[in-house]
Motif scaffolding. Structure first.
Motif, mmCIF file in Angstrom:
data_model
loop_
_atom_site.group_PDB
_atom_site.id
_atom_site.type_symbol
_atom_site.label_atom_id
_atom_site.label_comp_id
_atom_site.label_asym_id
_atom_site.label_seq_id
_atom_site.Cartn_x
_atom_site.Cartn_y
_atom_site.Cartn_z
ATOM 1 N N ASN A 143 0.951 5.531 2.509
ATOM 2 C CA ASN A 143 -0.360 5.193 3.044
ATOM 3 C C ASN A 143 -0.211 4.930 4.535
ATOM 4 O OD1 ASN A 143 -2.833 4.081 3.723
ATOM 5 N ND2 ASN A 143 -2.929 2.735 1.954
ATOM 6 N N GLN A 144 -0.840 5.754 5.344
ATOM 7 C CA GLN A 144 -0.769 5.608 6.797
ATOM 8 C C GLN A 144 -1.957 4.825 7.353
ATOM 9 O OE1 GLN A 144 2.093 6.954 8.548
ATOM 10 N NE2 GLN A 144 2.625 6.872 6.387
ATOM 11 N N ASN A 145 -2.781 4.256 6.458
ATOM 12 C CA ASN A 145 -3.935 3.456 6.865
ATOM 13 C C ASN A 145 -3.466 2.178 7.550
ATOM 14 O OD1 ASN A 145 -6.736 2.736 6.883
ATOM 15 N ND2 ASN A 145 -6.335 1.384 5.150
ATOM 16 N N GLN A 146 -4.124 1.789 8.612
ATOM 17 C CA GLN A 146 -3.774 0.542 9.284
ATOM 18 C C GLN A 146 -4.270 -0.628 8.448
ATOM 19 O OE1 GLN A 146 -1.948 0.315 12.071
ATOM 20 N NE2 GLN A 146 -1.773 2.522 12.108
ATOM 21 N N GLY A 147 -3.516 -1.694 8.388
ATOM 22 C CA GLY A 147 -3.933 -2.873 7.651
ATOM 23 C C GLY A 147 -2.820 -3.396 6.770
ATOM 24 N N GLU A 148 -3.198 -4.294 5.888
ATOM 25 C CA GLU A 148 -2.238 -4.989 5.034
ATOM 26 C C GLU A 148 -1.353 -4.026 4.240
ATOM 27 O OE1 GLU A 148 -2.386 -7.585 0.948
ATOM 28 O OE2 GLU A 148 -4.045 -7.785 2.345
ATOM 29 N N GLU A 149 -1.906 -2.950 3.755
ATOM 30 C CA GLU A 149 -1.146 -2.050 2.903
ATOM 31 C C GLU A 149 -0.641 -0.816 3.649
ATOM 32 O OE1 GLU A 149 -3.220 -1.458 -0.760
ATOM 33 O OE2 GLU A 149 -3.493 -3.595 -1.010
ATOM 34 N N TYR A 150 -0.607 -0.919 4.963
ATOM 35 C CA TYR A 150 -0.016 0.154 5.761
ATOM 36 C C TYR A 150 1.417 0.351 5.321
ATOM 37 C CZ TYR A 150 2.039 2.579 9.723
ATOM 38 O OH TYR A 150 2.713 3.482 10.505
ATOM 39 N N ASP A 151 1.790 1.551 5.169
ATOM 40 C CA ASP A 151 3.162 1.911 4.822
ATOM 41 C C ASP A 151 3.482 1.743 3.340
ATOM 42 O OD1 ASP A 151 5.222 3.200 6.120
ATOM 43 O OD2 ASP A 151 6.452 1.412 6.200
ATOM 44 N N ASN B 280 5.954 -3.456 -6.223
ATOM 45 C CA ASN B 280 5.355 -4.650 -5.607
ATOM 46 C C ASN B 280 4.643 -4.351 -4.293
ATOM 47 O OD1 ASN B 280 6.323 -6.583 -7.569
ATOM 48 N ND2 ASN B 280 8.343 -6.136 -6.749
ATOM 49 N N LYS B 281 5.127 -3.370 -3.562
ATOM 50 C CA LYS B 281 4.555 -3.026 -2.259
ATOM 51 C C LYS B 281 4.238 -1.542 -2.223
ATOM 52 C CE LYS B 281 7.071 -6.671 0.065
ATOM 53 N NZ LYS B 281 8.122 -6.998 1.010
ATOM 54 N N GLY B 282 3.550 -1.101 -3.247
ATOM 55 C CA GLY B 282 3.212 0.310 -3.338
ATOM 56 C C GLY B 282 2.388 0.601 -4.564
ATOM 57 N N TYR B 283 2.386 1.859 -4.954
ATOM 58 C CA TYR B 283 1.461 2.327 -5.978
ATOM 59 C C TYR B 283 2.129 2.791 -7.262
ATOM 60 C CZ TYR B 283 -1.187 2.256 -1.691
ATOM 61 O OH TYR B 283 -1.749 1.861 -0.501
ATOM 62 N N ASN B 284 3.436 2.577 -7.402
ATOM 63 C CA ASN B 284 4.079 2.891 -8.667
ATOM 64 C C ASN B 284 3.827 1.753 -9.655
ATOM 65 O OD1 ASN B 284 6.012 4.472 -6.599
ATOM 66 N ND2 ASN B 284 5.968 5.484 -8.589
ATOM 67 N N SER B 285 3.685 2.123 -10.924
ATOM 68 C CA SER B 285 3.397 1.140 -11.966
ATOM 69 C C SER B 285 4.626 0.756 -12.776
ATOM 70 C CB SER B 285 2.330 1.687 -12.921
ATOM 71 O OG SER B 285 1.135 1.917 -12.218
ATOM 72 N N SER B 286 5.676 1.559 -12.698
ATOM 73 C CA SER B 286 6.888 1.247 -13.454
ATOM 74 C C SER B 286 8.095 1.860 -12.756
ATOM 75 C CB SER B 286 6.796 1.791 -14.879
ATOM 76 O OG SER B 286 6.946 3.190 -14.896
ATOM 77 N N ASN B 287 9.278 1.348 -13.100
ATOM 78 C CA ASN B 287 10.517 1.908 -12.562
ATOM 79 C C ASN B 287 10.819 3.269 -13.153
ATOM 80 O OD1 ASN B 287 11.271 -0.126 -10.789
ATOM 81 N ND2 ASN B 287 12.224 -1.325 -12.408
ATOM 82 N N LYS B 288 10.193 3.595 -14.249
ATOM 83 C CA LYS B 288 10.439 4.859 -14.917
ATOM 84 C C LYS B 288 9.773 6.019 -14.188
ATOM 85 C CE LYS B 288 12.350 3.042 -18.646
ATOM 86 N NZ LYS B 288 13.716 2.768 -18.611
ATOM 87 N N GLY B 289 8.753 5.724 -13.405
ATOM 88 C CA GLY B 289 8.083 6.776 -12.676
ATOM 89 C C GLY B 289 7.224 7.669 -13.532
#
Length: 133
Positions: free
Chosen positions: A19-27, A104-113
């Protein structure tokens, strides 16, 4: 459609969408893997797609313009056995999910992918609410 090349070799990738959006969830990012990058990118670029990688990434796609996400191929693998290749891709995808902490800092829901529609992503909605105050 997943097909082998003329020598019977399959190719797969592990990739990162950021996510290249500026703000809290940038990166923040989403790590995925595929044996069919062209189809996976077609699904990503189609705003009507309803089944891309699980609930968290789908909510992020709905909240932000999909063009705000960069795309990077992290690793490429080949194998003559499609099932072994898939196992290797999932192993490496899990590695990057943990390394980049995209649960925790992204959009994956599990370690399994494998995408998990059961995981709630309420902080995205809370962030959206705060931005609208």
């Amino acid at each position: 459609m997943i097909t082998a090349n003329g020598n019977g070799v399959y190719t797969g990738i592990v990739y990162l969408r950021k996510n290249q959006n500026q703000g809290e969830e940038y990166d923040w990012g989403y790590v995925g893997c595929t044996l069919d990058p062209a189809e996976r990118n077609r699904k990503w670029n189609n705003p009507k797609t309803t089944n891309y990688g699980g609930k968290k990434v789908m909510e992020a796609r709905a909240l932000w313009d999909i063009k705000l996400f960069s795309y990077t191929v992290l690793e490429t693998y080949t194998d003559t056995d499609k099932h072994k290749l898939r196992e290797k891709l999932h192993e490496r995808e899990s590695y990057y999910i943990q390394k980049l902490d995209t649960i925790n800092k992204g959009y994956n829901s599990s370690n399994k992918g494998e995408g998990s529609a059961a995981v709630s992503y309420t902080h995205l909605r809370a962030h959206e609410t705060l931005m609208n105050l």
